[in-house]
Design an enzyme around this catalytic site. Structure first.
Site, PDB file in Angstrom:
ATOM      1  N   TYR A 192       0.735   8.591   1.138  1.00  0.00           N
ATOM      2  CA  TYR A 192       1.358   7.768   2.184  1.00  0.00           C
ATOM      3  C   TYR A 192       0.368   7.483   3.322  1.00  0.00           C
ATOM      4  O   TYR A 192       0.253   6.343   3.796  1.00  0.00           O
ATOM      5  CB  TYR A 192       2.572   8.537   2.685  1.00  0.00           C
ATOM      6  CG  TYR A 192       3.442   7.849   3.695  1.00  0.00           C
ATOM      7  CD1 TYR A 192       4.201   6.735   3.361  1.00  0.00           C
ATOM      8  CD2 TYR A 192       3.540   8.350   4.995  1.00  0.00           C
ATOM      9  CE1 TYR A 192       5.030   6.137   4.298  1.00  0.00           C
ATOM     10  CE2 TYR A 192       4.370   7.751   5.932  1.00  0.00           C
ATOM     11  CZ  TYR A 192       5.108   6.646   5.579  1.00  0.00           C
ATOM     12  OH  TYR A 192       5.923   6.063   6.505  1.00  0.00           O
TER      13      TYR A 192
ATOM     14  N   LYS B 211      -0.913   3.891   4.459  1.00  0.00           N
ATOM     15  CA  LYS B 211      -0.590   3.409   5.802  1.00  0.00           C
ATOM     16  C   LYS B 211      -1.849   3.090   6.618  1.00  0.00           C
ATOM     17  O   LYS B 211      -1.819   2.185   7.464  1.00  0.00           O
ATOM     18  CB  LYS B 211       0.285   4.434   6.533  1.00  0.00           C
ATOM     19  CG  LYS B 211       1.720   4.503   5.986  1.00  0.00           C
ATOM     20  CD  LYS B 211       2.384   3.133   5.963  1.00  0.00           C
ATOM     21  CE  LYS B 211       3.901   3.178   5.983  1.00  0.00           C
ATOM     22  NZ  LYS B 211       4.487   1.828   5.821  1.00  0.00           N
TER      23      LYS B 211
HETATM   24  N1  LIG Z   1      11.580   6.180   9.718  1.00  0.00           N
HETATM   25  C1  LIG Z   1      10.448   6.552  10.291  1.00  0.00           C
HETATM   26  O1  LIG Z   1      10.399   7.389  11.207  1.00  0.00           O
HETATM   27  C2  LIG Z   1       9.162   5.959   9.845  1.00  0.00           C
HETATM   28  C3  LIG Z   1       7.969   6.510  10.330  1.00  0.00           C
HETATM   29  C4  LIG Z   1       6.776   5.905   9.999  1.00  0.00           C
HETATM   30  C5  LIG Z   1       6.783   4.784   9.189  1.00  0.00           C
HETATM   31  N2  LIG Z   1       7.955   4.286   8.700  1.00  0.00           N
HETATM   32  C6  LIG Z   1       7.901   3.089   7.857  1.00  0.00           C
HETATM   33  O2  LIG Z   1       8.915   2.196   8.233  1.00  0.00           O
HETATM   34  C7  LIG Z   1       9.307   1.411   7.106  1.00  0.00           C
HETATM   35  C8  LIG Z   1      10.824   1.433   6.928  1.00  0.00           C
HETATM   36  O3  LIG Z   1      11.233   2.755   6.617  1.00  0.00           O
HETATM   37  P1  LIG Z   1      12.732   3.317   6.828  1.00  0.00           P
HETATM   38  O4  LIG Z   1      12.580   4.564   7.591  1.00  0.00           O
HETATM   39  O5  LIG Z   1      13.609   2.255   7.327  1.00  0.00           O
HETATM   40  O6  LIG Z   1      13.069   3.732   5.299  1.00  0.00           O
HETATM   41  P2  LIG Z   1      14.323   3.365   4.336  1.00  0.00           P
HETATM   42  O7  LIG Z   1      14.111   4.164   3.093  1.00  0.00           O
HETATM   43  O8  LIG Z   1      15.598   3.516   5.086  1.00  0.00           O
HETATM   44  O9  LIG Z   1      14.102   1.823   4.027  1.00  0.00           O
HETATM   45  C9  LIG Z   1      13.100   1.359   3.172  1.00  0.00           C
HETATM   46  C10 LIG Z   1      13.688   0.284   2.294  1.00  0.00           C
HETATM   47  O10 LIG Z   1      12.652  -0.254   1.454  1.00  0.00           O
HETATM   48  C11 LIG Z   1      13.239  -0.561   0.194  1.00  0.00           C
HETATM   49  N3  LIG Z   1      12.209  -0.619  -0.847  1.00  0.00           N
HETATM   50  C12 LIG Z   1      11.539   0.428  -1.402  1.00  0.00           C
HETATM   51  N4  LIG Z   1      10.676  -0.018  -2.334  1.00  0.00           N
HETATM   52  C13 LIG Z   1      10.799  -1.376  -2.363  1.00  0.00           C
HETATM   53  C14 LIG Z   1      10.172  -2.397  -3.123  1.00  0.00           C
HETATM   54  N5  LIG Z   1       9.250  -2.105  -4.051  1.00  0.00           N
HETATM   55  N6  LIG Z   1      10.526  -3.689  -2.890  1.00  0.00           N
HETATM   56  C15 LIG Z   1      11.479  -3.998  -1.959  1.00  0.00           C
HETATM   57  N7  LIG Z   1      12.111  -3.063  -1.222  1.00  0.00           N
HETATM   58  C16 LIG Z   1      11.767  -1.758  -1.416  1.00  0.00           C
HETATM   59  C17 LIG Z   1      14.234   0.560  -0.054  1.00  0.00           C
HETATM   60  O11 LIG Z   1      15.231   0.176  -1.006  1.00  0.00           O
HETATM   61  C18 LIG Z   1      14.803   0.799   1.354  1.00  0.00           C
HETATM   62  O12 LIG Z   1      16.010   0.101   1.561  1.00  0.00           O
HETATM   63  C19 LIG Z   1       8.528   1.977   5.918  1.00  0.00           C
HETATM   64  O13 LIG Z   1       7.370   1.207   5.697  1.00  0.00           O
HETATM   65  C20 LIG Z   1       8.148   3.362   6.396  1.00  0.00           C
HETATM   66  O14 LIG Z   1       7.013   3.861   5.735  1.00  0.00           O
HETATM   67  C21 LIG Z   1       9.155   4.856   9.005  1.00  0.00           C
END
Ligand SMILES: NC(=O)c1ccc[n+]([C@@H]2O[C@H](COP(=O)([O-])OP(=O)(O)OC[C@H]3O[C@@H](n4cnc5c(N)ncnc54)[C@H](O)[C@@H]3O)[C@@H](O)[C@H]2O)c1
Length: 307
Positions: free
Chosen positions: A168, A172
């Site tokens: 990851y 990233k």
């Molecule tokens: N939540 C946090 O604190 C956090 C921290 C750092 C980075 N992020 C990043 O933020 C972004 C959103 O994360 P989140 O926390 O909302 O997670 P989440 O799991 O709630 O949402 C991610 C969504 O992406 C979809 N997805 C996965 N693979 C896919 C694909 N191949 N094609 C299309 N859709 C796909 C999933 O079905 C899911 O609905 C991500 O890139 C994550 O790495 C989140």
């Protein structure tokens, strides 16, 4: 809160928008007047399992119910053809594409010495390859119309560090390089590219270990940060008001917005005769050691409660 309609007449594609942060970005963009393609293949947090159309369709229904315009897409960002289809859908359904939010993501955390090739490949495929495929497909339209905005999702796991996330973190930080390169290459066409590093309580954070009291305390802190708090910064970056903002990395945590640093030289040493391993050990390293960044994790740097 009243909408300022800052995205009126814009068409925005948000990937992974059926849940979590992407869902809130879609809802806010629509509220700000954008027509939104809501992409989500509806998989499990580790990318396994059959996809479901339900999450993306529910977000579309919610937008339409509130009087907005949206279209659901269920393709995978990890497939070049899928990425092309979702971009094309924006153009076919709404006539153009102005913004792309590369938000889709999965997690397959594993301590490095146990990480499988599959853990590595799948996480790189969705985050890094997926961000490239979608951005590359949209770049054709952005170049032609001489405008467009990208927002890509990075993480302090890559920017700072974390345990068990080599796949990851690599993806990233790769996205940071991708974003900067797009910003440089496409500036001549008025195309902008920025990264957002969020902290938000979503199902993704559910994989954070909560075995020790310290870990449980950290989890409780993280749970206060809602996914909706990330959306305003992302929506702003898609507006024309952000036309001077490109090549940047912003972190967003509850009501805090951070501008993150980017690597620059911090110390240098010079020796006219050139260096040997021994003179490096004797002079160069002692001179630079005081400036070594510590081997820290995200939580060591963001070590106070979100505000
Ligand atoms: N939540 C946090 O604190 C956090 C921290 C750092 C980075 N992020 C990043 O933020 C972004 C959103 O994360 P989140 O926390 O909302 O997670 P989440 O799991 O709630 O949402 C991610 C969504 O992406 C979809 N997805 C996965 N693979 C896919 C694909 N191949 N094609 C299309 N859709 C796909 C999933 O079905 C899911 O609905 C991500 O890139 C994550 O790495 C989140």
């Amino acid at each position: 809160m009243a909408s300022s309609q800052m995205l009126k007449d814009k068409v925005v594609l948000v990937t992974g928008a059926g849940r979590g942060i992407g869902r809130d970005i879609s809802l806010l963009c629509a509220q700000e007047g954008a027509k939104v393609v809501v992409n989500d293949l509806g998989g499990a947090v580790d990318g396994e399992g059959g996809g479901s159309q339900t999450p993306a369709q529910q977000v579309v229904d919610e937008i339409v119910k509130a009087g907005g315009k949206a279209s659901a897409n269920y393709d995978s960002v990890a497939e070049p053809a899928g990425a092309e289809k979702m971009v094309k859908q924006a153009v076919e359904v709404f006539g153009r594409i102005d913004g792309v939010v590369n938000n889709a993501g999965i997690l397959r955390d594993r301590i490095f010495h146990k990480m499988s090739h599959m853990d590595w490949t799948q996480v790189i495929a969705v985050h890094l390859m997926g961000s490239f495929y979608v951005a590359r497909a949209a770049a054709n339209y952005f170049r032609e119309q001489e405008s467009g905005a990208f927002v890509h999702f990075t993480s302090t796991s890559g920017l700072i560090g974390n345990f068990g996330q080599a796949n990851y973190a690599a993806a990233k930080l790769g996205i940071v390089g991708l974003s900067k390169s797009i910003a440089l290459d496409m500036q001549r066409y008025n195309v902008r590219s920025n990264c957002v590093s969020p902290f938000a309580w979503s199902r993704m954070i559910g994989t954070i270990p909560a075995d020790t009291p310290e870990q449980q305390a950290r989890l409780a802190r993280i749970q206060q940060m809602s996914t909706a708090k990330i959306a305003p910064m992302v929506a702003y970056l898609l507006t024309d008001a952000a036309k001077e903002v490109t090549g940047q990395i912003f972190a967003v945590r509850m009501n805090e917005i951070y501008l993150m640093s980017q690597p620059r030289p911090i110390r240098s040493v010079h020796r006219s005769e050139g260096w040997t391993p021994q003179t490096i050990a004797e002079t160069a390293i002692p001179a630079m050691r005081a400036s070594f960044p510590k081997l820290e994790r995200s939580g060591d740097v963001f070590n106070w409660d979100p505000i």
